[in-house]
Write an enzyme that holds these catalytic residues in place. Sequence first.
Site, PDB file in Angstrom:
ATOM      1  N   GLY A 101      69.626  38.402  -4.468  1.00 47.10           N
ATOM      2  CA  GLY A 101      69.775  37.070  -3.275  1.00 47.10           C
ATOM      3  C   GLY A 101      70.589  37.073  -3.510  1.00 47.10           C
ATOM      4  O   GLY A 101      71.148  36.284  -3.263  1.00 47.10           O
ATOM      5  N   GLY A 160      74.015  38.690  -2.957  1.00 48.30           N
ATOM      6  CA  GLY A 160      74.627  39.574  -1.659  1.00 48.30           C
ATOM      7  C   GLY A 160      75.231  41.405  -1.910  1.00 48.30           C
ATOM      8  O   GLY A 160      76.251  41.100  -1.203  1.00 48.30           O
ATOM      9  N   LYS A 161      74.605  41.606  -3.544  1.00 45.67           N
ATOM     10  CA  LYS A 161      75.202  42.440  -3.965  1.00 45.67           C
ATOM     11  C   LYS A 161      74.682  43.876  -2.300  1.00 45.67           C
ATOM     12  O   LYS A 161      76.226  44.414  -1.805  1.00 45.67           O
ATOM     13  CB  LYS A 161      73.557  43.429  -4.758  1.00 45.67           C
ATOM     14  CG  LYS A 161      73.599  42.237  -5.975  1.00 45.67           C
ATOM     15  CD  LYS A 161      73.418  43.009  -6.744  1.00 45.67           C
ATOM     16  CE  LYS A 161      72.073  43.326  -6.685  1.00 45.67           C
ATOM     17  NZ  LYS A 161      71.034  42.073  -6.421  1.00 45.67           N
ATOM     18  N   THR A 162      74.044  43.887  -1.705  1.00 48.63           N
ATOM     19  CA  THR A 162      74.008  44.565  -0.778  1.00 48.63           C
ATOM     20  C   THR A 162      74.869  43.822   0.800  1.00 48.63           C
ATOM     21  O   THR A 162      76.160  44.665   1.115  1.00 48.63           O
ATOM     22  CB  THR A 162      72.206  44.551   0.750  1.00 48.63           C
ATOM     23  OG1 THR A 162      71.706  44.686  -0.833  1.00 48.63           O
ATOM     24  CG2 THR A 162      72.803  45.194   1.293  1.00 48.63           C
ATOM     25  N   SER A 163      75.467  43.151   0.548  1.00 47.36           N
ATOM     26  CA  SER A 163      76.722  42.743   1.367  1.00 47.36           C
ATOM     27  C   SER A 163      77.373  43.222   1.398  1.00 47.36           C
ATOM     28  O   SER A 163      78.594  43.764   1.500  1.00 47.36           O
ATOM     29  CB  SER A 163      76.826  40.850   2.207  1.00 47.36           C
ATOM     30  OG  SER A 163      75.450  40.954   2.318  1.00 47.36           O
ATOM     31  N   ASP A 218      67.433  50.621  -4.968  1.00 48.90           N
ATOM     32  CA  ASP A 218      66.399  49.371  -4.960  1.00 48.90           C
ATOM     33  C   ASP A 218      65.393  49.794  -4.736  1.00 48.90           C
ATOM     34  O   ASP A 218      65.478  49.853  -3.014  1.00 48.90           O
ATOM     35  CB  ASP A 218      67.255  47.929  -4.172  1.00 48.90           C
ATOM     36  CG  ASP A 218      66.588  47.037  -4.294  1.00 48.90           C
ATOM     37  OD1 ASP A 218      65.453  47.214  -4.878  1.00 48.90           O
ATOM     38  OD2 ASP A 218      67.919  45.842  -4.216  1.00 48.90           O
ATOM     39  N   THR A 242      67.684  39.200   6.468  1.00 49.60           N
ATOM     40  CA  THR A 242      66.974  40.116   5.062  1.00 49.60           C
ATOM     41  C   THR A 242      65.727  39.382   4.361  1.00 49.60           C
ATOM     42  O   THR A 242      65.059  40.121   3.832  1.00 49.60           O
ATOM     43  CB  THR A 242      68.490  39.814   4.387  1.00 49.60           C
ATOM     44  OG1 THR A 242      69.345  40.447   4.487  1.00 49.60           O
ATOM     45  CG2 THR A 242      67.743  41.322   3.036  1.00 49.60           C
TER      46      THR A 242
END
Length: 609
Positions: A23, A25-28, A50, A509
Site C-alpha cells: 500500500g 505505492g511500489k507499483t506506481s 507480487d 487498485t
Amino acid sequence: MATLPMQFLDNPPPFLFFTGKGGVGKTSLACAHAVALADQGKRVLLVSTDPASNVGQVFGIEIGNHITAVNAVQGLSALEIDPQAAAQLYRDKIVGPVRGVLPDAVVRSIEEQLSGACTTEIAAFDEFTALLTDPALLDCYDHIVFDTAPTGHTIRLLQLPGAWDDFLQEGKGDASCLGPLAGLEKQRARYHAAVEALADPQRTRLILVARAQRATLREAARTHEELAEIGLTQQYLVINGILPQQEAAHDPLAAAVYKREQQALAEMPAALQALPTDRVRLKPFNLVGLDALRHLLTEEDAFLPASAAAPTLETIHAPALSTLIDDIAANGHGLIMLMGKGGVGKTTLAAAVAVALAERGFPVHLTTSDPAAHLAETLDGTLEHLTVSRIDPLLESARYRQHVLDTKGKNLDAPGRALLEEDLRSPCTEEIAVFQAFSRAIREAGKKFVVMDTAPTGHTLLLLDATGAYHREVARQMTDPHLHFTTPMMQLQDSAQTKVLLVTLAETTPVLEAANLQADLRRAGIEPWAWIINNSLVAAQPQSRLLRQRAANELAQIDLVATQHAQRTALVPLLAEEPIGVVRLLALTRTPTDAAHPEQISTLKGSSL
C-alpha cells in the site's frame, strides 16, 4: 514536463527492485520509473513478482505471464509472474515424466506434496531467477525493473536464493512439501548466479518505498537491515505520498495529517537516515494510466488546475462499522477474519472489531499471522474479556522444530538426528509451523470470538492454499465413510462459523485486488461476508482542495463495491487522530453513522473540473 531530480533515478544499474510494505505505492513508483527510463531512450522490462500483481491494471492493458510490449511507451515491455501458473508449470515439470510410469498412488502423492504454498513461492522464484541470469534477456534490455511484493513476501523471496543455495549445497534435506529435489538440484548454478547478481551493487539497486507514517518507516528500517544482512547493500529510500504544507492551512483534517507525517519524518529510524532519500508529494489523482504515471515524479498537478473549484458537498447516509459488529455479535461466538491487500488497515480494523465485541462482554481472542503486523502498536491498552496474541513465524518455526526433534528425533542415533535437523532447516518448515498455529486459533472459535488480522493478499492466498492442502490430505486418508471429521477449511467454508471481512480503500487498485481475492476465496468455497472501505476521505469531509479532489475520486469505487462486489458494506473515515488505544478504536467503529441513527455524513458529488 520535467521530472524532478531524484537520487534513486541517477545512473541506475541493470536491476532495480522496489520494495516496501503493502500500500505504499511500489507499483506506481516502479511503473513511473520504468516509463521515465524508457522516455530517456532506454530499453526497459518491467516485472511484477507480487502474487497480487496489478501492473497491467495500472497501464490499462492485459499483460500476464509473458513479456508484453507497452505500445504507448516506446522501449517499454512488461511481464507479470503469476505464482499459480508458475506453480502449475513446476508441478507439470516434476510430475509429467513419471506419470504413466509410476503407480497412480505414487503420482497422486507427489502431486499432493507439490500442492502447498511453498511450492507456489519456489516456482515463482524459479522464473524470477531466470530473469536475473539470462544473458540473452540482458542483451535485449538496458534495465529490468522489479515491482516486488509486500514487505514480508519480499523478504522471503529475496532470501530464497541464499536459503536454497545453502540447502542444496548441504544435499541432505528431504523437502517433503516440495517433492523430489531433482527439480531444484539442476538449478543450483543459476541460484548461485542469482545470489551474486542481487549482492552486486554494480548490477542491483534496491529502492525502499515507505509513506510518512511511523509504522511504515519502522517496517522500511527492518527491511533495510534484513536485506543488508543478506548482501543487498545498494539501497535507496523513497517516501511517497507526502501531503504538501499548503494543503494544511485551512483544513483541520489536512493539518492533522500534515503534522503527523512531519513528526514521523523527524523521528525516522536512524537506519534510514543514512540512505539516499527522495520525497514524492501526494497527488490529487489516481495513479492509473500513462499521463498519471508521467506526472508522479513532477511537481505538476496537471489534473487539478489552480483555477479549478473544489468539489461540492451533498449529504448522504453511509453504513458504519458498528452495523456489521451488531450482526456479528448476534452469534455470540465465531471466527472473524479480516483480509485484504497490505496497507489497507486490516491490523487497526481487526483491533477495532475485537475491542467492540469485548466491550459488549463477549470473550474475544485477537490474533494476527501478518509478518508485517503492528498489532501491539495499534492496541495500546488492555480491556476486560480481550486477549491478544500473534502468530510469529520465527517463533512458531522454532517451536515446531523442537517438537519434531523431541518426538520423531527422540530415539534417533546421532547421524539420524543430524539428518532430521537438516530437514527441519528446509524453507518449508515455516509454512507448516504457521499453519499449525493458525489451526489452533480456529478451534477456539466454537466458544468465543476469534478475530484474525491475516497477512497481505499474497500471503493470505498462500495461507489458504496450505489450509486447502491439509483438507485434501485429511479427506484422502479417511477410509471410513461413516467417520465424521472437520478440517479448518470446512470451518472457513461454513458461514455460520466464519465471517470473512474484506478490507479495502476507495481507490482503483485496492478495490481491484479485493475483488480478485474475493474470486479466489469463492473458488475455495469461502464467501466473503462483508466489505469494509477504510480511511475514506468522503466520510471525513476534508476542506483541503487536494484531499477533496481525492475524495471525489473515491465515489466511483465506493459505488462499485456497494453495487457489484459486496453483500454488506461499511465506510470508515480517515481520522484526524490515529486510532491507537481502546477509546479511539471504539470511536472508529461508531463513525460514520448509518441509517439507524439520525446523524448524517457528507459526501462529495460533482466537480467543476
